[in-house]
Design a protein around this motif. Structure first.
Motif, PDB file in Angstrom:
ATOM      1  N   GLN A 191       0.822  -1.209   0.000  1.00  0.00           N
ATOM      2  CA  GLN A 191       0.000   0.000   0.000  1.00  0.00           C
ATOM      3  C   GLN A 191       0.855   1.258   0.000  1.00  0.00           C
ATOM      4  OE1 GLN A 191      -2.200  -1.257   3.576  1.00  0.00           O
ATOM      5  NE2 GLN A 191      -4.094  -0.907   2.443  1.00  0.00           N
ATOM      6  N   ILE A 192       1.916   1.244   0.791  1.00  0.00           N
ATOM      7  CA  ILE A 192       2.818   2.399   0.838  1.00  0.00           C
ATOM      8  C   ILE A 192       3.457   2.619  -0.527  1.00  0.00           C
ATOM      9  CG2 ILE A 192       4.994   3.239   1.814  1.00  0.00           C
ATOM     10  CD1 ILE A 192       4.120   1.883   4.460  1.00  0.00           C
ATOM     11  N   GLY A 193       3.821   1.530  -1.201  1.00  0.00           N
ATOM     12  CA  GLY A 193       4.405   1.645  -2.534  1.00  0.00           C
ATOM     13  C   GLY A 193       3.436   2.253  -3.532  1.00  0.00           C
ATOM     14  N   LYS A 207       9.870  14.234  -2.431  1.00  0.00           N
ATOM     15  CA  LYS A 207      10.482  13.207  -1.597  1.00  0.00           C
ATOM     16  C   LYS A 207       9.431  12.567  -0.696  1.00  0.00           C
ATOM     17  CE  LYS A 207      15.217  15.022  -1.416  1.00  0.00           C
ATOM     18  NZ  LYS A 207      15.056  16.032  -2.486  1.00  0.00           N
ATOM     19  N   VAL A 208       9.608  11.275  -0.438  1.00  0.00           N
ATOM     20  CA  VAL A 208       8.690  10.534   0.426  1.00  0.00           C
ATOM     21  C   VAL A 208       9.476   9.934   1.581  1.00  0.00           C
ATOM     22  CG1 VAL A 208       7.126   8.560   0.597  1.00  0.00           C
ATOM     23  CG2 VAL A 208       7.066  10.026  -1.442  1.00  0.00           C
ATOM     24  N   MET A 209       9.043  10.249   2.791  1.00  0.00           N
ATOM     25  CA  MET A 209       9.626   9.681   4.008  1.00  0.00           C
ATOM     26  C   MET A 209       8.593   8.785   4.681  1.00  0.00           C
ATOM     27  SD  MET A 209      10.749  11.535   7.584  1.00  0.00           S
ATOM     28  CE  MET A 209       9.054  11.510   8.175  1.00  0.00           C
ATOM     29  N   VAL A 210       9.004   7.601   5.096  1.00  0.00           N
ATOM     30  CA  VAL A 210       8.110   6.673   5.781  1.00  0.00           C
ATOM     31  C   VAL A 210       8.560   6.508   7.224  1.00  0.00           C
ATOM     32  CG1 VAL A 210       7.209   4.318   5.881  1.00  0.00           C
ATOM     33  CG2 VAL A 210       7.517   5.445   3.663  1.00  0.00           C
ATOM     34  N   ALA A 226       9.948  -0.057  -1.976  1.00  0.00           N
ATOM     35  CA  ALA A 226       8.731   0.327  -2.692  1.00  0.00           C
ATOM     36  C   ALA A 226       8.741   1.801  -3.081  1.00  0.00           C
ATOM     37  CB  ALA A 226       7.506   0.031  -1.826  1.00  0.00           C
ATOM     38  N   GLY A 227       9.926   2.402  -3.133  1.00  0.00           N
ATOM     39  CA  GLY A 227      10.033   3.747  -3.671  1.00  0.00           C
ATOM     40  C   GLY A 227      10.247   4.870  -2.689  1.00  0.00           C
ATOM     41  N   ALA A 228      10.234   4.599  -1.380  1.00  0.00           N
ATOM     42  CA  ALA A 228      10.434   5.663  -0.397  1.00  0.00           C
ATOM     43  C   ALA A 228      11.868   6.191  -0.461  1.00  0.00           C
ATOM     44  CB  ALA A 228      10.126   5.163   1.011  1.00  0.00           C
ATOM     45  N   ASP A 229      12.010   7.503  -0.323  1.00  0.00           N
ATOM     46  CA  ASP A 229      13.334   8.119  -0.328  1.00  0.00           C
ATOM     47  C   ASP A 229      14.028   7.982   1.016  1.00  0.00           C
ATOM     48  OD1 ASP A 229      13.405   9.676  -3.038  1.00  0.00           O
ATOM     49  OD2 ASP A 229      11.440  10.102  -2.179  1.00  0.00           O
TER      50      ASP A 229
END
Length: 426
Positions: A191-193, A207-210, A226-229
């Motif tokens: 889902q996060i991806g 930019k994506v931070m998880v 899944a693509g998070a920076d």
């Protein structure tokens, strides 16, 4: 000796014990799947340690500036390899998960930038960091704006609202993987991806931070796959394996991690400074043990959900649902029930088992909070613990257990205290 005989001396009734055994009998397949995930993640960590040629010399203590600390640098390469990122920052100077998130946000947002949460309101302690609730030194004080898109009623992403919330000033998107003190679902890596890909399609270059707290090693992949920076977390949760006495990590692109290192220490110094103070063995060994420790915590969460759902309580996630973190929320409907539940968890602790948890004010929270924990490391929520804010729907959040057997006992004693108080009928 019969197993129940020793549990009886710890205050467990035969009725509660038997109910637990009946629930456990139906969980064999679920536990087997958890063990397979742990085995894969164990191999992943082992491979990273071997490929980085970790030796006993890398456990040596450093002091002062910590220059030329090869053990520290190799640990960060191990983390980067496991999370499949360009770089990592893993330091005892990061005091907690909130601190790690603060470093990541403040390093990668400048005055005039905008931060977006596409998953609703962030966790309580992060609200003051951002400035949703005013606080000295918040991002808001430094000119960083904040927007959010709330989740739909069913807990899913509102993609139309997210698209509308992304503006030319949106610089960074923060995704909280775990539910925090909310009864929404936690998000899977898949889902996060999907959410990450959507946001980057709307605004390339964002930019994506998880916030990965409580989620590490629950799946065979991480949000960085899944693509998070950036993926950010605490070492006194999952990846410390119960051994790390302090610390946090930030894994991500070289650019993002470099900026985080400059913010943690000082511009121009970055990752070159930061003594390990002799705790690298705990960091290395804790990370090595983490997949197995997380598996035990997951079994405890699954067991708790089946036990309490069978008694009519709403559980998030529900007993049969897939898991994305180690936290099990149980809606108990009253403050008295929360107190009884937490008393049982405290009674099962190896440390401070004699203490009585009571609601109280906590820094960073706007409601009284009750916390039960008897941990070897203060605040270590990979160890057996339960907590929650005293507000409707009076949900308690159970997590941790360094071993499955300890998690099981804590859950059974929580039910025992509920039964003793007349709050549940067996």
């Amino acid at each position: 000796m019969e197993l129940y005989a020793i549990y009886e001396t710890m205050g467990l009734s035969r009725a509660v014990f038997d109910r637990g055994e009946a629930v456990l009998a139906g969980l064999e397949d679920r536990f087997r799947a958890i063990d397979l995930t742990a085995e894969y993640n164990q191999a992943k960590v082992l491979q990273a340690m071997q490929s980085n040629r970790i030796g006993a010399n890398h456990f040596a203590a450093t002091t002062g500036y910590g220059y030329d600390d090869d053990g520290r640098e190799r640990l960060e390469r191990v983390y980067a390899d496991v999370f499949h990122t360009e770089a990592a920052l893993v330091r005892p100077q990061i005091t907690c998960g909130t601190h790690a998130l603060t470093v990541a946000l403040s390093a990668n947002l400048l005055p005039g930038d905008e931060l977006l949460s596409p998953v609703g309101l962030p966790y309580d302690t992060l609200q003051e960091v951002i400035g949703i609730r005013p606080s000295p030194c918040s991002l808001a004080e430094y000119g960083v704006a904040y927007r959010q898109a709330d989740l739909k009623a069913d807990g899913s992403f509102d993609y139309d609202a997210i698209r509308a919330a992304i503006t030319p000033k949106t610089k960074l998107i923060t995704i909280q993987r775990s539910k925090g003190y909310a009864t929404r679902p936690s998000f899977s890596v898949r889902q996060i991806g999907e959410l990450t890909a959507f946001c980057k399609a709307v605004k390339p270059g964002v930019k994506v931070m998880v916030d990965n707290c409580y989620g590490e090693f629950v799946d065979v992949i991480e949000p960085s796959d899944a693509g998070a920076d950036m993926v950010v977390g605490s070492l006194i949760k999952n990846p410390g394996g119960g051994l790390a006495p302090i610390g946090g990590y930030i894994c991500g692109t070289q650019e993002c991690v470099d900026r985080c290192a400059y913010r943690l220490s000082a511009p121009g110094l970055g990752q070159e400074v930061g003594a390990n103070l002799g705790i690298l063995p705990a960091f290395y060994q804790g990370f090595f043990l983490a997949p197995t420790v997380v598996a035990g915590a997951l079994k405890g969460a699954v067991f708790a959900a089946h036990l309490y759902e069978g008694l009519g309580f709403r559980c998030v996630p529900a007993a049969g649902e897939p898991r994305s973190d180690i936290i099990q929320a149980v809606e108990l409907s009253s403050e008295a029930a929360m107190c009884a539940f937490c008393a049982g968890i405290q009674a099962a602790a190896p440390v401070d088992s004699f203490a009585a948890p009571v609601p109280g004010d906590m820094p960073g929270y706007d409601s009284k909070v009750i916390m039960a924990a008897g941990a070897f490391v203060q605040g270590s929520s990979i160890e057996l613990s339960a907590d929650g804010p005293i507000r409707p729907p009076y949900a308690v959040y159970f997590q941790g257990g360094l071993t499955w057997q300890h998690a099981k006992l804590g859950i059974l004693l929580s039910l025992q205290k509920m039964a003793d108080a007349g709050l549940v009928t067996l």
